[in-house]
Design an enzyme around this catalytic site. Structure first.
Site, PDB file in Angstrom:
ATOM      1  CD  GLU A 131     -43.882   2.884  74.262  1.00 45.62           C
ATOM      2  OE1 GLU A 131     -42.908   3.625  74.541  1.00 45.62           O
ATOM      3  OE2 GLU A 131     -43.936   1.683  74.565  1.00 45.62           O
ATOM      4  CD  GLU A 379     -53.405   0.638  60.678  1.00 45.28           C
ATOM      5  OE1 GLU A 379     -52.992   1.137  61.750  1.00 45.28           O
ATOM      6  OE2 GLU A 379     -54.582   0.397  60.445  1.00 45.28           O
ATOM      7  CD  GLU A 383     -43.753  11.469  54.578  1.00 42.89           C
ATOM      8  OE1 GLU A 383     -44.026  12.441  53.864  1.00 42.89           O
ATOM      9  OE2 GLU A 383     -44.570  10.963  55.396  1.00 42.89           O
TER      10      GLU A 383
END
Length: 401
Positions: A131, A379, A383
């Site tokens: 989002e 994907e 990190e």
């Protein structure tokens, strides 16, 4: 010399599939990829060719009209396709993730309704978690579904949908309060909804709007969009698996195999960059000899080839682990992390070998240089992969003090 990134132990069927895909890439994708990419044009003819080859149903079980192949076969096909043009592999990837989620978690009615048409390529899938106000923090999702009789009403804004415009089926993760009282852990109050829609932009369904394409640095050709839900009504039988509250786990399962896919894309792009670099190094002359004869260039080529081989080996290992039925989040995270980082480095080295010509849009390496960064974030960022890897390592090597 044998090609880099060979995979041992493949069946005759797997080898035949890969040979067919490789020929298709060499003849139908590489010759037109750069031109289409510069125009940001959807590769309809290429997609139609992949549909004819049956690749949209590669991992869908035979009982639903697919080829019933393994994740390894699929990943190796993606590697070949990304070698031609990474955007094309993205068109297949989101479709594949939705089909995989349906196969693993869908009700029988949902499987029978969607999978045969997905296998034929008549229904194209996209999936949506992110989002505008969140990236890797999936628990911060604010889009909501509220029960209203035999339907749910969905409201919210989603971001970064690959195939948002061209898809006809979108798996959307939203928060669902029903049956999950306040105080429930965020990941236990999320549900995946299966939204059927028309392709295109604008209001594609009452209460569902797909704005125009997001303009990107690279990864062009494939449409990346937002998705806006404003009073979107969805039947209750379109809750993936038929039960609310399982969406987070369903999506994470899909993303796990998606990470193998992204690793495969990194391998394919890196392999193409190596091919371009080693070819150019034997064509360009400086100081009276091929630049390939200079030790500095040979060192660079050696490093590039080694990275291509290492990334491919880790990707294959992660795919085989998943195919065996074992947990593979550690291997998938490692493969995605290594392949995307090595891809960036190999592409940059090939860019350096090209010198000033690498900066010209006439040369294919310029396109790869803009495409590689997407793999660093798709994907899950590096990190996030390190967090997954670190936590799993601590599970496996727990100190007994």
């Amino acid at each position: 010399m044998a090609r880099l990134a060979q995979t041992h132990g493949l069946t005759d069927v797997q080898q035949e599939i890969l040979s067919t895909v490789r020929d298709f890439v060499d003849k139908e994708i590489i010759p037109v990829a750069t031109e289409l990419e510069h125009r940001d044009e959807y590769p309809q003819q290429i997609v139609d060719g992949l549909k004819e080859l049956g690749l949209f149903g590669l991992m869908i079980p035979e009982e639903y009209g697919g080829l019933g192949e393994s994740l390894l076969t699929y990943a190796l096909c993606v590697e070949e396709i990304a070698r031609g043009w990474m955007s094309v592999s993205g068109i297949i990837n989101t479709h594949f993730i939705v089909a995989y989620m349906l196969k693993q978690h869908g009700t029988e009615e949902q499987k029978n309704h969607f999978l045969p048409r997905m296998a034929a390529g008549d229904v194209r899938g996209a999936f949506s978690m992110s989002e505008p106000g969140l990236g890797s923090d999936v628990s911060a999702i604010t889009s909501k579904a509220v029960k209203d009789g035999d339907e749910y009403v969905l409201n919210g804004q989603k971001m970064w949908l690959t195939n948002g415009g061209t898809s006809t089926l979108v798996a959307v993760l939203v928060r669902s309060e029903e049956g999950h009282p306040e105080g429930t852990a965020p990941h236990k109050s999320m549900t995946t909804f299966l939204i059927e829609k028309e392709p295109g932009f604008g209001e594609v369904l009452p209460g569902l709007t797909i704005p125009g394409k997001i303009d990107k640095m690279g990864y062009k050709g494939v449409d990346t969009t937002e998705l806006i839900m404003d009073g979107l009504r969805i039947p209750a039988n379109r809750v993936l698996g038929g039960t609310t509250g399982r969406g987070f786990y369903q999506m994470m399962d899909g993303v796990e195999v998606g990470r193998v896919n992204v690793a495969a894309r990194g391998c394919g792009v890196a392999q193409r960059a190596f091919e371009l670099g080693v070819q150019y190094a034997q064509q360009r002359h400086t100081f009276g000899k091929q630049i390939a004869q200079h030790q500095a260039i040979q060192f660079k080529l050696a490093e590039m080839a080694t990275k291509v081989e290492a990334a491919h080996a880790m990707m294959v290992n992660a795919a085989r682990k998943k195919d065996s039925g074992e947990r593979n989040d550690l291997e998938a995270g490692m493969a995605k992390y290594l392949a995307s980082e090595y891809c960036k480095e190999v592409v940059e080295d090939a860019f350096r070998i090209h010198g000033g010509y690498g900066f010209s849009k006439e040369y294919e390496i310029e396109r790869l240089y803009r495409e590689a960064p997407m793999l660093l974030i798709g994907e899950g960022t590096a990190e996030i992969q390190k967090m997954i890897i670190g936590r799993r390592l601590l599970e496996e090597y727990r100190f007994q003090g």
